[in-house]
Scaffold this motif. Structure first.
Motif, PDB file in Angstrom:
ATOM      1  N   UNK A  80       5.103 -31.147  43.798  1.00  0.00           N
ATOM      2  CA  UNK A  80       4.621 -30.667  42.498  1.00  0.00           C
ATOM      3  C   UNK A  80       4.358 -31.875  41.606  1.00  0.00           C
ATOM      4  N   UNK A  81       3.280 -32.582  41.887  1.00  0.00           N
ATOM      5  CA  UNK A  81       3.036 -33.858  41.216  1.00  0.00           C
ATOM      6  C   UNK A  81       2.158 -33.736  39.990  1.00  0.00           C
ATOM      7  N   UNK A  82       1.333 -32.714  39.909  1.00  0.00           N
ATOM      8  CA  UNK A  82       0.392 -32.663  38.793  1.00  0.00           C
ATOM      9  C   UNK A  82       0.779 -31.673  37.705  1.00  0.00           C
ATOM     10  N   UNK A  83       1.607 -30.691  38.008  1.00  0.00           N
ATOM     11  CA  UNK A  83       1.887 -29.675  37.006  1.00  0.00           C
ATOM     12  C   UNK A  83       3.305 -29.708  36.457  1.00  0.00           C
ATOM     13  N   UNK A  84       4.015 -30.804  36.679  1.00  0.00           N
ATOM     14  CA  UNK A  84       5.372 -30.974  36.177  1.00  0.00           C
ATOM     15  C   UNK A  84       5.454 -32.318  35.465  1.00  0.00           C
ATOM     16  N   UNK A  85       6.032 -32.312  34.259  1.00  0.00           N
ATOM     17  CA  UNK A  85       6.173 -33.577  33.533  1.00  0.00           C
ATOM     18  C   UNK A  85       7.335 -33.478  32.561  1.00  0.00           C
ATOM     19  N   UNK A  86       7.591 -34.562  31.849  1.00  0.00           N
ATOM     20  CA  UNK A  86       8.666 -34.574  30.864  1.00  0.00           C
ATOM     21  C   UNK A  86       8.256 -35.368  29.638  1.00  0.00           C
ATOM     22  N   UNK A  87       8.880 -35.027  28.527  1.00  0.00           N
ATOM     23  CA  UNK A  87       8.692 -35.749  27.277  1.00  0.00           C
ATOM     24  C   UNK A  87      10.047 -36.195  26.770  1.00  0.00           C
ATOM     25  N   UNK A 102      -2.724 -32.183  28.396  1.00  0.00           N
ATOM     26  CA  UNK A 102      -2.468 -31.352  29.581  1.00  0.00           C
ATOM     27  C   UNK A 102      -1.778 -30.042  29.213  1.00  0.00           C
ATOM     28  N   UNK A 103      -0.902 -30.070  28.209  1.00  0.00           N
ATOM     29  CA  UNK A 103      -0.274 -28.836  27.733  1.00  0.00           C
ATOM     30  C   UNK A 103      -1.342 -27.913  27.166  1.00  0.00           C
ATOM     31  N   UNK A 104      -2.174 -28.462  26.287  1.00  0.00           N
ATOM     32  CA  UNK A 104      -3.210 -27.662  25.627  1.00  0.00           C
ATOM     33  C   UNK A 104      -4.200 -27.068  26.628  1.00  0.00           C
ATOM     34  N   UNK A 105      -4.504 -27.798  27.683  1.00  0.00           N
ATOM     35  CA  UNK A 105      -5.489 -27.323  28.660  1.00  0.00           C
ATOM     36  C   UNK A 105      -4.889 -26.412  29.726  1.00  0.00           C
ATOM     37  N   UNK A 106      -3.568 -26.286  29.756  1.00  0.00           N
ATOM     38  CA  UNK A 106      -2.931 -25.418  30.741  1.00  0.00           C
ATOM     39  C   UNK A 106      -2.654 -26.085  32.067  1.00  0.00           C
ATOM     40  N   UNK A 107      -2.676 -27.412  32.092  1.00  0.00           N
ATOM     41  CA  UNK A 107      -2.461 -28.144  33.342  1.00  0.00           C
ATOM     42  C   UNK A 107      -0.992 -28.397  33.673  1.00  0.00           C
ATOM     43  N   UNK A 108      -0.087 -28.003  32.805  1.00  0.00           N
ATOM     44  CA  UNK A 108       1.334 -28.225  33.066  1.00  0.00           C
ATOM     45  C   UNK A 108       2.027 -26.873  33.200  1.00  0.00           C
ATOM     46  N   UNK A 109       2.789 -26.715  34.271  1.00  0.00           N
ATOM     47  CA  UNK A 109       3.541 -25.488  34.514  1.00  0.00           C
ATOM     48  C   UNK A 109       4.974 -25.616  34.005  1.00  0.00           C
ATOM     49  N   UNK A 110       5.596 -26.753  34.258  1.00  0.00           N
ATOM     50  CA  UNK A 110       6.963 -27.008  33.819  1.00  0.00           C
ATOM     51  C   UNK A 110       6.979 -28.280  32.997  1.00  0.00           C
ATOM     52  N   UNK A 111       7.552 -28.182  31.815  1.00  0.00           N
ATOM     53  CA  UNK A 111       7.660 -29.338  30.946  1.00  0.00           C
ATOM     54  C   UNK A 111       9.109 -29.489  30.514  1.00  0.00           C
ATOM     55  N   UNK A 112       9.702 -30.584  30.910  1.00  0.00           N
ATOM     56  CA  UNK A 112      11.066 -30.904  30.503  1.00  0.00           C
ATOM     57  C   UNK A 112      11.001 -31.675  29.189  1.00  0.00           C
ATOM     58  N   UNK A 113      11.791 -31.259  28.228  1.00  0.00           N
ATOM     59  CA  UNK A 113      11.813 -31.929  26.933  1.00  0.00           C
ATOM     60  C   UNK A 113      13.250 -32.087  26.458  1.00  0.00           C
ATOM     61  N   UNK A 114      13.452 -33.101  25.644  1.00  0.00           N
ATOM     62  CA  UNK A 114      14.734 -33.256  24.978  1.00  0.00           C
ATOM     63  C   UNK A 114      14.735 -32.355  23.744  1.00  0.00           C
ATOM     64  N   UNK A 115      15.896 -31.930  23.287  1.00  0.00           N
ATOM     65  CA  UNK A 115      15.935 -31.059  22.106  1.00  0.00           C
ATOM     66  C   UNK A 115      15.258 -31.679  20.882  1.00  0.00           C
ATOM     67  N   UNK A 116      15.321 -32.988  20.777  1.00  0.00           N
ATOM     68  CA  UNK A 116      14.736 -33.681  19.632  1.00  0.00           C
ATOM     69  C   UNK A 116      13.225 -33.516  19.549  1.00  0.00           C
ATOM     70  N   UNK A 117      12.586 -33.211  20.648  1.00  0.00           N
ATOM     71  CA  UNK A 117      11.131 -33.076  20.673  1.00  0.00           C
ATOM     72  C   UNK A 117      10.670 -31.968  19.724  1.00  0.00           C
ATOM     73  N   UNK A 118      11.528 -30.980  19.483  1.00  0.00           N
ATOM     74  CA  UNK A 118      11.151 -29.879  18.606  1.00  0.00           C
ATOM     75  C   UNK A 118      11.133 -30.291  17.131  1.00  0.00           C
ATOM     76  N   UNK A 119      11.534 -31.505  16.841  1.00  0.00           N
ATOM     77  CA  UNK A 119      11.429 -32.043  15.487  1.00  0.00           C
ATOM     78  C   UNK A 119      10.107 -32.788  15.276  1.00  0.00           C
TER      79      UNK A 119
END
Length: 147
Positions: A80-87, A102-119
């Protein structure tokens, strides 16, 4: 309850939530399991399947950057190299902007984020853009909650 049963239930509940048919009900699912019980597989398999079928995004909130990177690397190793990423805060600006596109275009299925990203307003904006395009958000996972 087996992992397979939980995975099937997650998929069934998600598909019921998309159904236009009256009478199709769905419910949220809350799962707790001990370390090593395979929780990640329980949300990764449905997320990838549902993203492919419905083009939805799953966000995994992971407070520990090393665990987040391990999960992403493990998924990349499984193909799963193209549709999984992290911020995370230490990504380069150019990388973050590429992930936002990639998020806006729908190219990511799973996105790992830290809680701080929501700030970060730009992150919230890209999520809103995705929702407005009816690509939607599949579900949100809180992984490895800390005490």
């Amino acid at each position: 309850i087996s992992q397979g049963q939980i995975i099937r239930d997650i998929i069934r509940q998600a598909e019921n939530s998309y159904a236009d048919e009256k009478g199709k009900t769905f419910r949220d699912i809350f799962i707790t399991a001990s370390t090593g019980a395979g929780k990640s597989v329980m949300f990764q398999i449905p997320a990838v399947y549902l993203a492919k079928k419905y083009n939805k995004l799953t966000i995994i909130i992971e407070p520990v950057k090393a665990l987040m990177q391990d999960q992403v690397e493990e998924l990349h190793a499984k193909g799963f190299t193209t549709n999984v990423d992290f911020l995370s805060g230490d990504r380069l600006y150019a990388e973050i902007q590429q992930i936002y596109r990639r998020i806006a275009s729908g190219d990511i299925a799973l996105l790992y984020v830290t809680p701080e990203r929501f700030r970060v307003r730009s992150f919230i904006n890209v999520l809103q853009q995705r929702l407005e395009k009816d690509r939607g958000l599949e579900y949100v996972i809180f992984d490895e909650a800390l005490q």
